[in-house]
Design a protein around this motif. Structure first.
Motif, PDB file in Angstrom:
ATOM      1  N   GLN A  43       0.854  -1.173   0.000  1.00  8.96           N
ATOM      2  CA  GLN A  43       0.000   0.000   0.000  1.00  8.96           C
ATOM      3  C   GLN A  43       0.897   1.231   0.000  1.00  8.96           C
ATOM      4  OE1 GLN A  43      -2.819  -0.094   3.215  1.00  8.96           O
ATOM      5  NE2 GLN A  43      -3.483  -2.170   2.748  1.00  8.96           N
ATOM      6  N   GLU A  44       0.323   2.340  -0.325  1.00 11.89           N
ATOM      7  CA  GLU A  44       1.099   3.568  -0.290  1.00 11.89           C
ATOM      8  C   GLU A  44       1.469   3.880   1.157  1.00 11.89           C
ATOM      9  OE1 GLU A  44       0.559   8.198  -1.543  1.00 11.89           O
ATOM     10  OE2 GLU A  44      -0.469   6.679  -2.717  1.00 11.89           O
ATOM     11  N   VAL A  45       2.745   4.153   1.370  1.00 11.25           N
ATOM     12  CA  VAL A  45       3.222   4.536   2.700  1.00 11.25           C
ATOM     13  C   VAL A  45       3.971   5.859   2.573  1.00 11.25           C
ATOM     14  CG1 VAL A  45       3.380   2.169   3.578  1.00 11.25           C
ATOM     15  CG2 VAL A  45       5.366   3.193   2.491  1.00 11.25           C
ATOM     16  N   PRO A  46       3.965   6.644   3.634  1.00 12.98           N
ATOM     17  CA  PRO A  46       4.700   7.911   3.567  1.00 12.98           C
ATOM     18  C   PRO A  46       6.201   7.659   3.476  1.00 12.98           C
ATOM     19  CG  PRO A  46       3.940   7.500   5.800  1.00 12.98           C
ATOM     20  CD  PRO A  46       3.343   6.429   4.936  1.00 12.98           C
ATOM     21  N   ARG A  47       6.896   8.584   2.862  1.00 18.05           N
ATOM     22  CA  ARG A  47       8.354   8.502   2.828  1.00 18.05           C
ATOM     23  C   ARG A  47       8.871   8.623   4.256  1.00 18.05           C
ATOM     24  NH1 ARG A  47      10.440   8.691  -2.295  1.00 18.05           N
ATOM     25  NH2 ARG A  47      12.448   9.488  -1.573  1.00 18.05           N
ATOM     26  N   VAL A  48       9.993   7.976   4.522  1.00 20.16           N
ATOM     27  CA  VAL A  48      10.546   7.914   5.862  1.00 20.16           C
ATOM     28  C   VAL A  48      11.974   8.452   5.828  1.00 20.16           C
ATOM     29  CG1 VAL A  48      11.203   6.353   7.722  1.00 20.16           C
ATOM     30  CG2 VAL A  48       9.125   5.907   6.416  1.00 20.16           C
ATOM     31  N   VAL A  49      12.323   9.250   6.803  1.00 22.77           N
ATOM     32  CA  VAL A  49      13.698   9.725   6.929  1.00 22.77           C
ATOM     33  C   VAL A  49      14.451   8.685   7.755  1.00 22.77           C
ATOM     34  CG1 VAL A  49      15.180  11.570   7.787  1.00 22.77           C
ATOM     35  CG2 VAL A  49      12.983  12.133   6.742  1.00 22.77           C
ATOM     36  N   CYS A  50      15.396   8.005   7.093  1.00 22.14           N
ATOM     37  CA  CYS A  50      16.129   6.917   7.745  1.00 22.14           C
ATOM     38  C   CYS A  50      17.422   6.654   6.981  1.00 22.14           C
ATOM     39  CB  CYS A  50      15.279   5.645   7.776  1.00 22.14           C
ATOM     40  SG  CYS A  50      14.909   4.979   6.146  1.00 22.14           S
ATOM     41  N   ASN A  51      18.220   5.749   7.487  1.00 18.90           N
ATOM     42  CA  ASN A  51      19.399   5.300   6.766  1.00 18.90           C
ATOM     43  C   ASN A  51      18.928   4.189   5.824  1.00 18.90           C
ATOM     44  OD1 ASN A  51      21.748   3.772   5.999  1.00 18.90           O
ATOM     45  ND2 ASN A  51      22.862   4.930   7.564  1.00 18.90           N
ATOM     46  N   ALA A  52      18.739   4.532   4.561  1.00 21.96           N
ATOM     47  CA  ALA A  52      18.167   3.609   3.585  1.00 21.96           C
ATOM     48  C   ALA A  52      19.031   2.366   3.408  1.00 21.96           C
ATOM     49  CB  ALA A  52      17.964   4.323   2.248  1.00 21.96           C
ATOM     50  N   ALA A  53      20.342   2.527   3.457  1.00 25.15           N
ATOM     51  CA  ALA A  53      21.241   1.376   3.290  1.00 25.15           C
ATOM     52  C   ALA A  53      21.054   0.378   4.426  1.00 25.15           C
ATOM     53  CB  ALA A  53      22.691   1.842   3.219  1.00 25.15           C
ATOM     54  N   GLU A  54      20.928   0.875   5.643  1.00 26.35           N
ATOM     55  CA  GLU A  54      20.742  -0.020   6.783  1.00 26.35           C
ATOM     56  C   GLU A  54      19.378  -0.698   6.737  1.00 26.35           C
ATOM     57  OE1 GLU A  54      21.605   2.049  10.412  1.00 26.35           O
ATOM     58  OE2 GLU A  54      23.746   2.205   9.932  1.00 26.35           O
ATOM     59  N   ILE A  55      18.340   0.044   6.380  1.00 26.03           N
ATOM     60  CA  ILE A  55      17.005  -0.551   6.249  1.00 26.03           C
ATOM     61  C   ILE A  55      17.029  -1.617   5.161  1.00 26.03           C
ATOM     62  CG2 ILE A  55      14.593  -0.104   5.608  1.00 26.03           C
ATOM     63  CD1 ILE A  55      15.337   0.883   8.421  1.00 26.03           C
ATOM     64  N   GLY A  56      17.686  -1.336   4.051  1.00 33.21           N
ATOM     65  CA  GLY A  56      17.804  -2.307   2.965  1.00 33.21           C
ATOM     66  C   GLY A  56      18.501  -3.582   3.413  1.00 33.21           C
ATOM     67  N   GLN A  57      19.561  -3.447   4.197  1.00 29.75           N
ATOM     68  CA  GLN A  57      20.278  -4.622   4.700  1.00 29.75           C
ATOM     69  C   GLN A  57      19.409  -5.434   5.653  1.00 29.75           C
ATOM     70  OE1 GLN A  57      23.428  -6.026   4.052  1.00 29.75           O
ATOM     71  NE2 GLN A  57      23.089  -4.726   2.277  1.00 29.75           N
ATOM     72  N   VAL A  58      18.677  -4.759   6.520  1.00 28.21           N
ATOM     73  CA  VAL A  58      17.787  -5.467   7.456  1.00 28.21           C
ATOM     74  C   VAL A  58      16.719  -6.236   6.678  1.00 28.21           C
ATOM     75  CG1 VAL A  58      16.023  -5.142   9.240  1.00 28.21           C
ATOM     76  CG2 VAL A  58      18.198  -3.923   9.399  1.00 28.21           C
ATOM     77  N   LEU A  59      16.076  -5.575   5.727  1.00 29.96           N
ATOM     78  CA  LEU A  59      15.047  -6.247   4.926  1.00 29.96           C
ATOM     79  C   LEU A  59      15.634  -7.410   4.148  1.00 29.96           C
ATOM     80  CD1 LEU A  59      12.861  -3.309   3.598  1.00 29.96           C
ATOM     81  CD2 LEU A  59      12.141  -5.178   5.086  1.00 29.96           C
ATOM     82  N   LEU A  60      16.799  -7.207   3.563  1.00 28.77           N
ATOM     83  CA  LEU A  60      17.443  -8.276   2.805  1.00 28.77           C
ATOM     84  C   LEU A  60      17.657  -9.506   3.680  1.00 28.77           C
ATOM     85  CD1 LEU A  60      18.845  -9.249   0.191  1.00 28.77           C
ATOM     86  CD2 LEU A  60      20.961  -8.304   1.145  1.00 28.77           C
ATOM     87  N   HIS A  61      18.168  -9.316   4.886  1.00 29.23           N
ATOM     88  CA  HIS A  61      18.443 -10.459   5.763  1.00 29.23           C
ATOM     89  C   HIS A  61      17.167 -11.141   6.239  1.00 29.23           C
ATOM     90  CE1 HIS A  61      22.765 -10.116   5.893  1.00 29.23           C
ATOM     91  NE2 HIS A  61      22.624  -8.812   6.021  1.00 29.23           N
ATOM     92  N   ILE A  62      16.144 -10.372   6.549  1.00 28.64           N
ATOM     93  CA  ILE A  62      14.890 -10.990   7.009  1.00 28.64           C
ATOM     94  C   ILE A  62      14.209 -11.747   5.879  1.00 28.64           C
ATOM     95  CG2 ILE A  62      12.571 -10.546   7.906  1.00 28.64           C
ATOM     96  CD1 ILE A  62      13.804  -8.155   9.430  1.00 28.64           C
ATOM     97  N   VAL A  63      14.124 -11.142   4.699  1.00 27.33           N
ATOM     98  CA  VAL A  63      13.481 -11.812   3.563  1.00 27.33           C
ATOM     99  C   VAL A  63      14.313 -13.016   3.122  1.00 27.33           C
ATOM    100  CG1 VAL A  63      12.678 -11.541   1.179  1.00 27.33           C
ATOM    101  CG2 VAL A  63      12.252  -9.728   2.848  1.00 27.33           C
ATOM    102  N   LEU A  64      15.628 -12.903   3.153  1.00 23.14           N
ATOM    103  CA  LEU A  64      16.495 -14.040   2.825  1.00 23.14           C
ATOM    104  C   LEU A  64      16.252 -15.188   3.799  1.00 23.14           C
ATOM    105  CD1 LEU A  64      18.833 -15.377   1.288  1.00 23.14           C
ATOM    106  CD2 LEU A  64      20.400 -14.157   2.820  1.00 23.14           C
ATOM    107  N   ASN A  65      16.161 -14.887   5.093  1.00 24.62           N
ATOM    108  CA  ASN A  65      15.890 -15.923   6.086  1.00 24.62           C
ATOM    109  C   ASN A  65      14.552 -16.601   5.813  1.00 24.62           C
ATOM    110  OD1 ASN A  65      14.496 -16.543   8.920  1.00 24.62           O
ATOM    111  ND2 ASN A  65      16.691 -16.955   9.071  1.00 24.62           N
ATOM    112  N   ALA A  66      13.543 -15.805   5.476  1.00 18.95           N
ATOM    113  CA  ALA A  66      12.221 -16.361   5.167  1.00 18.95           C
ATOM    114  C   ALA A  66      12.289 -17.263   3.937  1.00 18.95           C
ATOM    115  CB  ALA A  66      11.215 -15.228   4.946  1.00 18.95           C
ATOM    116  N   ALA A  67      12.979 -16.814   2.894  1.00 19.24           N
ATOM    117  CA  ALA A  67      13.084 -17.604   1.662  1.00 19.24           C
ATOM    118  C   ALA A  67      13.852 -18.900   1.903  1.00 19.24           C
ATOM    119  CB  ALA A  67      13.749 -16.773   0.572  1.00 19.24           C
ATOM    120  N   GLN A  68      14.883 -18.860   2.723  1.00 21.19           N
ATOM    121  CA  GLN A  68      15.632 -20.075   3.046  1.00 21.19           C
ATOM    122  C   GLN A  68      14.773 -21.063   3.819  1.00 21.19           C
ATOM    123  OE1 GLN A  68      18.928 -18.171   5.021  1.00 21.19           O
ATOM    124  NE2 GLN A  68      20.233 -18.301   3.200  1.00 21.19           N
TER     125      GLN A  68
END
Length: 109
Positions: A43-68
């Protein structure tokens, strides 16, 4: 990969979380396509002020764990599993949820 490289600017920036989710799923989708279907419920979510690289790494690891986890179950059951990534907004937050049909966490843990 381009989106991950662009997000690695370091520091806090105005970020489109849905773009990070899409990039993560695109990156992992090819490796797990024989075992796992990725479902996006964005769904549409508001833009967030954050460290995008760190958020990307966290998502990558969680989704990778789920896929494994899904792949492990798919290998033993010969069934295609699923990882579902959803996003939505509440009054004060942008929320991302990740669900999978994998083996789960053993009850002994």
């Amino acid at each position: 990969l381009k989106d991950f490289a662009q997000n690695d600017v370091g520091g806090v920036v105005d970020t489109d979380l849905n773009l990070i989710v899409h990039s993560t799923v695109s990156l992992l989708g090819q490796e797990f396509r024989e075992h796992c279907e990725f479902k996006l419920c964005m769904q549409e979510v508001p833009r967030v002020v954050c460290n995008a690289a760190e958020i990307g790494q966290v998502l990558l690891h969680i989704v990778l764990n789920a896929a494994q986890s899904v792949r492990e179950k798919a290998d033993s059951c010969n069934e295609l599993g699923a990882v579902t990534v959803s996003s939505y907004a509440t009054e004060n937050d942008a929320v991302i949820t990740i669900e999978d049909t994998g083996v789960g966490i053993p009850s002994s843990i």
